[in-house]
Design a protein around this motif. Structure first.
Motif, PDB file in Angstrom:
ATOM      1  N   ASN A 136       0.829  -1.217   0.000  1.00 50.32           N
ATOM      2  CA  ASN A 136       0.000   0.000   0.000  1.00 50.32           C
ATOM      3  C   ASN A 136       0.861   1.263   0.000  1.00 50.32           C
ATOM      4  O   ASN A 136       0.635   2.204   0.771  1.00 50.32           O
ATOM      5  N   LEU A 137       1.869   1.281  -0.881  1.00 54.46           N
ATOM      6  CA  LEU A 137       2.759   2.430  -1.011  1.00 54.46           C
ATOM      7  C   LEU A 137       2.296   3.312  -2.161  1.00 54.46           C
ATOM      8  O   LEU A 137       1.628   2.849  -3.084  1.00 54.46           O
ATOM      9  N   ARG A 138       2.662   4.578  -2.103  1.00 52.84           N
ATOM     10  CA  ARG A 138       2.297   5.459  -3.207  1.00 52.84           C
ATOM     11  C   ARG A 138       3.070   5.058  -4.457  1.00 52.84           C
ATOM     12  O   ARG A 138       4.171   4.501  -4.382  1.00 52.84           O
ATOM     13  N   SER A 139       2.494   5.340  -5.597  1.00 52.00           N
ATOM     14  CA  SER A 139       3.095   4.932  -6.861  1.00 52.00           C
ATOM     15  C   SER A 139       4.435   5.628  -7.068  1.00 52.00           C
ATOM     16  O   SER A 139       4.553   6.845  -6.907  1.00 52.00           O
ATOM     17  N   LEU A 140       5.453   4.847  -7.391  1.00 51.45           N
ATOM     18  CA  LEU A 140       6.799   5.372  -7.596  1.00 51.45           C
ATOM     19  C   LEU A 140       7.322   4.927  -8.954  1.00 51.45           C
ATOM     20  O   LEU A 140       6.863   3.938  -9.521  1.00 51.45           O
ATOM     21  N   THR A 141       8.287   5.662  -9.460  1.00 55.72           N
ATOM     22  CA  THR A 141       8.983   5.276 -10.685  1.00 55.72           C
ATOM     23  C   THR A 141      10.478   5.315 -10.405  1.00 55.72           C
ATOM     24  O   THR A 141      10.921   5.868  -9.395  1.00 55.72           O
ATOM     25  N   ILE A 142      11.245   4.737 -11.311  1.00 56.21           N
ATOM     26  CA  ILE A 142      12.693   4.693 -11.117  1.00 56.21           C
ATOM     27  C   ILE A 142      13.377   5.479 -12.221  1.00 56.21           C
ATOM     28  O   ILE A 142      13.018   5.369 -13.399  1.00 56.21           O
ATOM     29  N   GLY A 143      14.324   6.317 -11.834  1.00 53.88           N
ATOM     30  CA  GLY A 143      15.004   7.188 -12.779  1.00 53.88           C
ATOM     31  C   GLY A 143      16.009   6.442 -13.640  1.00 53.88           C
ATOM     32  O   GLY A 143      16.463   5.352 -13.289  1.00 53.88           O
ATOM     33  N   PRO A 144      16.377   7.032 -14.776  1.00 58.63           N
ATOM     34  CA  PRO A 144      17.322   6.371 -15.689  1.00 58.63           C
ATOM     35  C   PRO A 144      18.685   6.117 -15.066  1.00 58.63           C
ATOM     36  O   PRO A 144      19.348   5.137 -15.404  1.00 58.63           O
ATOM     37  N   ASP A 145      19.124   6.994 -14.139  1.00 61.80           N
ATOM     38  CA  ASP A 145      20.422   6.758 -13.503  1.00 61.80           C
ATOM     39  C   ASP A 145      20.367   5.533 -12.596  1.00 61.80           C
ATOM     40  O   ASP A 145      21.312   4.739 -12.534  1.00 61.80           O
ATOM     41  N   ALA A 146      19.230   5.346 -11.911  1.00 64.00           N
ATOM     42  CA  ALA A 146      19.074   4.165 -11.055  1.00 64.00           C
ATOM     43  C   ALA A 146      18.950   2.901 -11.897  1.00 64.00           C
ATOM     44  O   ALA A 146      19.471   1.844 -11.531  1.00 64.00           O
ATOM     45  N   VAL A 147      18.271   3.009 -13.047  1.00 62.08           N
ATOM     46  CA  VAL A 147      18.162   1.861 -13.954  1.00 62.08           C
ATOM     47  C   VAL A 147      19.546   1.427 -14.423  1.00 62.08           C
ATOM     48  O   VAL A 147      19.851   0.233 -14.507  1.00 62.08           O
ATOM     49  N   ALA A 148      20.405   2.401 -14.717  1.00 56.78           N
ATOM     50  CA  ALA A 148      21.764   2.081 -15.163  1.00 56.78           C
ATOM     51  C   ALA A 148      22.520   1.296 -14.102  1.00 56.78           C
ATOM     52  O   ALA A 148      23.262   0.358 -14.406  1.00 56.78           O
ATOM     53  N   VAL A 149      22.319   1.668 -12.832  1.00 55.82           N
ATOM     54  CA  VAL A 149      22.978   0.948 -11.738  1.00 55.82           C
ATOM     55  C   VAL A 149      22.464  -0.485 -11.668  1.00 55.82           C
ATOM     56  O   VAL A 149      23.234  -1.441 -11.538  1.00 55.82           O
ATOM     57  N   LEU A 150      21.152  -0.650 -11.765  1.00 56.57           N
ATOM     58  CA  LEU A 150      20.567  -1.988 -11.681  1.00 56.57           C
ATOM     59  C   LEU A 150      21.013  -2.859 -12.851  1.00 56.57           C
ATOM     60  O   LEU A 150      21.225  -4.064 -12.696  1.00 56.57           O
ATOM     61  N   GLN A 151      21.157  -2.259 -14.024  1.00 54.59           N
ATOM     62  CA  GLN A 151      21.604  -3.029 -15.186  1.00 54.59           C
ATOM     63  C   GLN A 151      23.069  -3.422 -15.085  1.00 54.59           C
ATOM     64  O   GLN A 151      23.511  -4.354 -15.763  1.00 54.59           O
ATOM     65  N   ALA A 152      23.831  -2.724 -14.255  1.00 47.54           N
ATOM     66  CA  ALA A 152      25.250  -3.048 -14.097  1.00 47.54           C
ATOM     67  C   ALA A 152      25.471  -4.214 -13.140  1.00 47.54           C
ATOM     68  O   ALA A 152      26.556  -4.773 -13.085  1.00 47.54           O
TER      69      ALA A 152
END
Length: 230
Positions: free
Chosen positions: A107-123
């Motif tokens: 029951n958390l508010r809707s969030l999105t992930i920024g492109p810089d964070a996506v780059a970290v996750l892809q690494a």
């Protein structure tokens, strides 16, 4: 089994089934019926079975830990799924899906992930594959629920340290000092080499994906890679 009648039964980590359960499952698949606990009359079922394992079942069979006849019954249409680190392009849509699931679950508010964070996750290499990624997303959302900015975008700065440590970099403070001692042309070449190495690693060596992200034609990127000696 009874609840799955007329539908699909998914067995996760089927390689961990104990011998008695393997025998019972094999009998059910062969006869299309099973006995309830304590029952003497077979209950007919029509079930599609999908099973998965993160272990090498063939190796378990060789060691005597899994029945070969059950394996052949289950592997009518085998699918081999590559590790997540070999399909890093799947990470962004998986992250979006996991964020949506976790936000609804807690029951958390809707969030999105920024492109810089996506780059970290892809690494990341994600040895635990999608399950590890989902657990990390759930932990992240719980930890940052009171820290996210008003726009609801999670940036790389909000990622836990154990994830943020693998952020692709273009050099440390020593190399930055070294860059300051170089002429502009040489410094640009050093930066381009480090930047492209980080992006190529991020996209698992996929030149087409790298070219699309950095905004270059694939052929131009190939020439740049060759000129930089990468």
């Amino acid at each position: 089994l009874e609840k799955a009648h007329g539908g699909t039964l998914y067995l996760s980590e089927v390689g961990a089934l104990p011998p008695a359960a393997q025998q019972a499952l094999l009998r059910t698949l062969v006869e299309s019926k099973f006995n309830r606990v304590g029952g003497a009359v077979g209950v007919p079922i029509d079930v599609r079975v999908i099973s998965s394992s993160s272990q090498n079942i063939a190796t378990i069979i060789e060691s005597g830990g899994f029945r070969s006849d059950l394996f052949h019954r289950l592997s009518i249409v085998p699918l081999q799924l590559s590790p997540l680190k070999e399909r890093r392009e799947d990470i962004p849509p998986l992250v979006d899906m996991f964020i949506e699931q976790v936000c609804k679950l807690h029951n958390l508010r809707s969030l999105t992930i920024g492109p810089d964070a996506v780059a970290v996750l892809q690494a990341q290499d994600w040895p635990g594959n999608a399950r590890q990624l989902r657990n990390s997303i759930e932990r992240l959302l719980i930890l940052v629920k009171d820290q996210t900015p008003p726009d609801g975008v999670i940036t790389a700065a909000l990622l836990p340290s154990d994830i943020g440590e693998v952020l692709p970099t273009v050099g440390d403070s020593d190399s930055s000092a070294h860059l300051m001692s170089l002429p502009l042309r040489d410094a640009r070449e050093v930066f381009e080499r480090q930047y492209l190495l980080a992006q190529i690693e991020r996209f698992g060596g996929n030149i087409s994906k790298t070219a699309e992200f950095v905004g270059m034609e694939r052929s131009a990127l190939h020439r740049k890679i060759k000129s930089l000696g990468l």
